[in-house]
Design a protein around this motif. Sequence first.
Motif, PDB file in Angstrom:
ATOM      1  N   LEU B  38      38.664  44.358  63.819  1.00 13.05           N
ATOM      2  CA  LEU B  38      37.310  43.803  63.934  1.00 13.05           C
ATOM      3  C   LEU B  38      36.444  44.180  62.737  1.00 13.05           C
ATOM      4  O   LEU B  38      35.665  43.362  62.236  1.00 13.05           O
ATOM      5  CB  LEU B  38      36.640  44.283  65.223  1.00 13.05           C
ATOM      6  CG  LEU B  38      37.129  43.618  66.510  1.00 13.05           C
ATOM      7  CD1 LEU B  38      36.467  44.252  67.719  1.00 13.05           C
ATOM      8  CD2 LEU B  38      36.818  42.126  66.491  1.00 13.05           C
ATOM      9  N   LEU B  39      36.593  45.413  62.281  1.00 11.12           N
ATOM     10  CA  LEU B  39      35.817  45.853  61.115  1.00 11.12           C
ATOM     11  C   LEU B  39      36.155  45.001  59.897  1.00 11.12           C
ATOM     12  O   LEU B  39      35.273  44.582  59.147  1.00 11.12           O
ATOM     13  CB  LEU B  39      36.104  47.328  60.807  1.00 11.12           C
ATOM     14  CG  LEU B  39      35.441  48.358  61.733  1.00 11.12           C
ATOM     15  CD1 LEU B  39      35.959  49.758  61.410  1.00 11.12           C
ATOM     16  CD2 LEU B  39      33.937  48.312  61.585  1.00 11.12           C
ATOM     17  N   VAL B  40      37.459  44.727  59.740  1.00  9.98           N
ATOM     18  CA  VAL B  40      37.894  44.000  58.544  1.00  9.98           C
ATOM     19  C   VAL B  40      37.506  42.520  58.624  1.00  9.98           C
ATOM     20  O   VAL B  40      37.007  41.952  57.652  1.00  9.98           O
ATOM     21  CB  VAL B  40      39.423  44.156  58.347  1.00  9.98           C
ATOM     22  CG1 VAL B  40      39.941  43.217  57.266  1.00  9.98           C
ATOM     23  CG2 VAL B  40      39.749  45.598  58.004  1.00  9.98           C
ATOM     24  N   VAL B  41      37.744  41.907  59.769  1.00 15.72           N
ATOM     25  CA  VAL B  41      37.545  40.449  59.824  1.00 15.72           C
ATOM     26  C   VAL B  41      36.149  40.040  60.302  1.00 15.72           C
ATOM     27  O   VAL B  41      35.775  38.886  60.151  1.00 15.72           O
ATOM     28  CB  VAL B  41      38.605  39.739  60.696  1.00 15.72           C
ATOM     29  CG1 VAL B  41      39.999  40.039  60.211  1.00 15.72           C
ATOM     30  CG2 VAL B  41      38.453  40.100  62.162  1.00 15.72           C
ATOM     31  N   MET B  42      35.390  40.952  60.890  1.00 13.15           N
ATOM     32  CA  MET B  42      34.055  40.556  61.357  1.00 13.15           C
ATOM     33  C   MET B  42      32.927  41.354  60.707  1.00 13.15           C
ATOM     34  O   MET B  42      32.016  40.786  60.133  1.00 13.15           O
ATOM     35  CB  MET B  42      33.974  40.687  62.875  1.00 13.15           C
ATOM     36  CG  MET B  42      34.771  39.606  63.586  1.00 13.15           C
ATOM     37  SD  MET B  42      34.459  39.587  65.341  1.00 13.15           S
ATOM     38  CE  MET B  42      32.810  38.938  65.395  1.00 13.15           C
ATOM     39  N   VAL B  43      33.018  42.645  60.818  1.00 11.79           N
ATOM     40  CA  VAL B  43      31.893  43.457  60.347  1.00 11.79           C
ATOM     41  C   VAL B  43      31.767  43.380  58.825  1.00 11.79           C
ATOM     42  O   VAL B  43      30.668  43.152  58.299  1.00 11.79           O
ATOM     43  CB  VAL B  43      32.050  44.921  60.817  1.00 11.79           C
ATOM     44  CG1 VAL B  43      30.903  45.776  60.278  1.00 11.79           C
ATOM     45  CG2 VAL B  43      32.088  44.977  62.334  1.00 11.79           C
ATOM     46  N   TYR B  44      32.887  43.531  58.129  1.00  6.90           N
ATOM     47  CA  TYR B  44      32.809  43.511  56.664  1.00  6.90           C
ATOM     48  C   TYR B  44      32.278  42.164  56.128  1.00  6.90           C
ATOM     49  O   TYR B  44      31.332  42.160  55.330  1.00  6.90           O
ATOM     50  CB  TYR B  44      34.163  43.852  56.035  1.00  6.90           C
ATOM     51  CG  TYR B  44      34.158  43.651  54.551  1.00  6.90           C
ATOM     52  CD1 TYR B  44      33.467  44.537  53.708  1.00  6.90           C
ATOM     53  CD2 TYR B  44      34.780  42.551  53.967  1.00  6.90           C
ATOM     54  CE1 TYR B  44      33.416  44.331  52.340  1.00  6.90           C
ATOM     55  CE2 TYR B  44      34.732  42.334  52.602  1.00  6.90           C
ATOM     56  CZ  TYR B  44      34.051  43.229  51.794  1.00  6.90           C
ATOM     57  OH  TYR B  44      33.997  43.013  50.449  1.00  6.90           O
ATOM     58  N   PRO B  45      32.853  41.018  56.571  1.00  8.33           N
ATOM     59  CA  PRO B  45      32.311  39.752  56.053  1.00  8.33           C
ATOM     60  C   PRO B  45      30.826  39.575  56.383  1.00  8.33           C
ATOM     61  O   PRO B  45      30.057  39.123  55.532  1.00  8.33           O
ATOM     62  CB  PRO B  45      33.151  38.687  56.766  1.00  8.33           C
ATOM     63  CG  PRO B  45      34.389  39.370  57.170  1.00  8.33           C
ATOM     64  CD  PRO B  45      34.010  40.793  57.454  1.00  8.33           C
ATOM     65  N   LEU B  46      30.431  39.940  57.607  1.00  8.65           N
ATOM     66  CA  LEU B  46      29.018  39.779  57.972  1.00  8.65           C
ATOM     67  C   LEU B  46      28.125  40.657  57.095  1.00  8.65           C
ATOM     68  O   LEU B  46      27.094  40.218  56.594  1.00  8.65           O
ATOM     69  CB  LEU B  46      28.820  40.144  59.445  1.00  8.65           C
ATOM     70  CG  LEU B  46      29.093  39.014  60.450  1.00  8.65           C
ATOM     71  CD1 LEU B  46      28.999  39.541  61.874  1.00  8.65           C
ATOM     72  CD2 LEU B  46      28.099  37.871  60.255  1.00  8.65           C
ATOM     73  N   ALA B  47      28.564  41.913  56.914  1.00  8.82           N
ATOM     74  CA  ALA B  47      27.776  42.830  56.083  1.00  8.82           C
ATOM     75  C   ALA B  47      27.724  42.317  54.646  1.00  8.82           C
ATOM     76  O   ALA B  47      26.680  42.375  53.982  1.00  8.82           O
ATOM     77  CB  ALA B  47      28.397  44.221  56.123  1.00  8.82           C
ATOM     78  N   ASN B  48      28.836  41.766  54.197  1.00 13.68           N
ATOM     79  CA  ASN B  48      28.907  41.256  52.829  1.00 13.68           C
ATOM     80  C   ASN B  48      27.964  40.063  52.636  1.00 13.68           C
ATOM     81  O   ASN B  48      27.256  39.973  51.624  1.00 13.68           O
ATOM     82  CB  ASN B  48      30.359  40.848  52.526  1.00 13.68           C
ATOM     83  CG  ASN B  48      30.604  40.737  51.044  1.00 13.68           C
ATOM     84  OD1 ASN B  48      29.895  41.361  50.252  1.00 13.68           O
ATOM     85  ND2 ASN B  48      31.575  39.948  50.656  1.00 13.68           N
ATOM     86  N   VAL B  49      27.941  39.171  53.627  1.00 13.03           N
ATOM     87  CA  VAL B  49      27.032  38.021  53.556  1.00 13.03           C
ATOM     88  C   VAL B  49      25.584  38.521  53.542  1.00 13.03           C
ATOM     89  O   VAL B  49      24.754  38.029  52.767  1.00 13.03           O
ATOM     90  CB  VAL B  49      27.270  37.068  54.752  1.00 13.03           C
ATOM     91  CG1 VAL B  49      26.135  36.062  54.874  1.00 13.03           C
ATOM     92  CG2 VAL B  49      28.579  36.326  54.582  1.00 13.03           C
ATOM     93  N   PHE B  50      25.307  39.519  54.371  1.00 15.02           N
ATOM     94  CA  PHE B  50      23.952  40.056  54.445  1.00 15.02           C
ATOM     95  C   PHE B  50      23.528  40.647  53.097  1.00 15.02           C
ATOM     96  O   PHE B  50      22.444  40.356  52.585  1.00 15.02           O
ATOM     97  CB  PHE B  50      23.890  41.123  55.550  1.00 15.02           C
ATOM     98  CG  PHE B  50      22.504  41.609  55.828  1.00 15.02           C
ATOM     99  CD1 PHE B  50      21.565  40.769  56.417  1.00 15.02           C
ATOM    100  CD2 PHE B  50      22.127  42.898  55.498  1.00 15.02           C
ATOM    101  CE1 PHE B  50      20.277  41.206  56.669  1.00 15.02           C
ATOM    102  CE2 PHE B  50      20.844  43.340  55.744  1.00 15.02           C
ATOM    103  CZ  PHE B  50      19.915  42.496  56.330  1.00 15.02           C
ATOM    104  N   VAL B  51      24.405  41.438  52.507  1.00 14.05           N
ATOM    105  CA  VAL B  51      24.094  42.041  51.193  1.00 14.05           C
ATOM    106  C   VAL B  51      23.948  40.947  50.132  1.00 14.05           C
ATOM    107  O   VAL B  51      23.018  40.962  49.324  1.00 14.05           O
ATOM    108  CB  VAL B  51      25.207  43.048  50.790  1.00 14.05           C
ATOM    109  CG1 VAL B  51      25.033  43.505  49.355  1.00 14.05           C
ATOM    110  CG2 VAL B  51      25.193  44.237  51.738  1.00 14.05           C
TER     111      VAL B  51
END
Lengths: 424, 319
Positions: B38-51
Amino acid sequence: MKRPVLIAVALTLVIALTLPAASVAQEEVTLNWLEWWDPEFSVETMDQLVAGFEEMYPNIKINRTAVPWGNMYENLVTSAQSPTAMYDVVGMEWIWMTGLDKLGLFEDLGPWIAQAPEEWQAQRVPGTAVQWAGMTEMIYWYILPYGLAYNIDMLEAAGVEPPTNWDDFVAAAEALRNEDAGVYGFAISAGQNNSAVYFYLADLMQQLGGHFLDEEGNPNFTSPEGVQAMEMWKEFYDAGLAVPGSLAETHTSTREYFSTGRIAMIWDGPFIGTIAHQVNPDMRVAYAPAWQNETGGYMWSGSGLAMAANSEHKEEAWLFLQYLLSPEVAVMMTEATSIPYGCNVVLDEVLATSEDPILREIPAMLTQDPEYNYFQQPIPEYETTHDTLMLAIQEILAGDKSAQEALDEAAAVWQEEIDKVREE
Amino acid sequence: MTTRARASTMAVPAQRRLQSWIKQSRGYLFIAPAVIFLLVVMVYPLANVFVTSFTQIDTRERTQEYVGLDNYAALLDDSTLWNSVRNTVIFTAASVVLHLLIGGVLALLLNEQWLSAEVRNFTRGVLILPWLFSTAASALIWGLLYHPFGTLNYLLMSSGLASEPVEFLGDRALALMSLVLVNVWKTFPFYMVMILGGLQSIPVELYEVSRVDGAGRLQRFRHITLPMMRPVILAISTIDIITTFGHFDLVKLMTFGGPIRSTETIAYYVWQTGFRDVNFGYGAAISVMMVVVLSIGVLVYLRMFTAREQMYGETTTAL
């Protein structure tokens, strides 16, 4: 130049191309080539083309990937962002150049051209090396006008002569329309930015004595000729002379109409004959004789080839490009596809003596009013600018805005994007 | 006490601590793969889009410049974006209502006992067919049906309902609803099946008792079926809102957002901005805005539903 001379030139070039190859490709190298021409030129023609190169350079294999034209840009964007090249050589359109340049896709071909054999360089048609951002990023493979092609049988059956100006064209569209049978003279593909902007606005305004861009490269389609051109198309559209649904029509569907006999005339490049014959091999297609309205100017375009900056096999990729852009290939492909390839030998010899009903009209289009010919060139933020102008054309056709108002708004966006690039 | 014995007594608590830690951590270890996934496929992309939404990316130089809230400030003046928000809201609302309506009516019919099991099974199988088509195939089928020379226009004109071809995709007054219709046709079977499953889980005894009490068909539907189906309706309508709000495929395949931007949705605009125009920072800002708007919308929707349930004294178990 006679045929034996042509062969001699080709052989000389083959030798010239082969010698430098001794220093490269000792080990087998596979080049990946991304292109869209298989359906347009036929798989056999493309296979033959690749086979010719692989025969010449047995250590270089070509892995050809053919995708629909509409998917090319996405593929190129993906490839440009990859650390290592997904494709070494790619088919290229001028419309994609500014966007892909931002991604650093392009190898500067200028130095490669400079070190190419002089015989090869001498055969290239001037202006076919397209520059952007100070680099030669693409070389036109073929160059072509966009003109009025027609179905010979449909016009003959209706007793209509091929139109050679706007008034004849409108009269022909009226004569050919048979709504009950679902047959029309013409279809407007205003749902696709490239065709909307160039086939309907740019081509006609050049014929009316305007210039799509001014000498400094600023948008000039708000000129009286541009406004007049759009008002003429609006009148044509309102008269119901085009197939219904113009605002959502793509040029692909317009070609389907032409190939299946739904429309008798289409504004298109010379490859429309090949496309139509794939659907209907018996269809007789010709270009109308070069138009003369206020001027005889035409819009010219073409498609080209580029090398990926992140290719790991640049020397081999350049050899392949040199081969594709050689006179030998140009003559072969012109005869196979009825499209003029960008070598002098094609313009001087092949077109001048051609009996092809499409090719034979091209020299007149090129030479009758060169001052009003417009050669397409990279425009910054292609999609943004051209979508804006397409939107303006849709608004004009729908009657939302006057031609002047809509074109003025679009021109402001174009100017803003062009100024941004100049500031950089 | 010898040194050896002292060391031995010290080792015992350490060993116990280790065993205790392993015992306590075992659960975490079991869920670790799922959490990492979940961290790799959801949290990281979302955080990356936010940044990314706070940056301007120079794709040629491969540099990323922090621009603060500039991208978000630009959203406010972007009329094209607000047009796409409007289209998305209409597209989503119309799709969800029609999905529930058509899916619900068909599910109720398929749940009727007066139809033989064979007829019900056969009808259910036929009705599920559109769901099996890919979006691309659906777009192709409906593109041909909507065509000026297509079947729909043939039927309309031959029956005298239209005197000239209807421009389903070429008329901006019709284009968006034409896409809604394709979306509804493509996915109503999912909602029909879900509602049917919910209907079949309602205890038959409730209906029998109500019949004894003299309740009519309409009263049974209002006082038994609807309240019992509320959790299912809440779950599927929430799923529908979320999936439809981010709809992209049909727009890209059928209209390219036209004519005159009448079918441009937020997802399509994000694609245009980020992928086609290579403006990743601004595209990311639109995406973040889209997530925020959608989250607020869904929360309000859930709150409304929950409040209604509390009023009726029921509990939501489906979500």
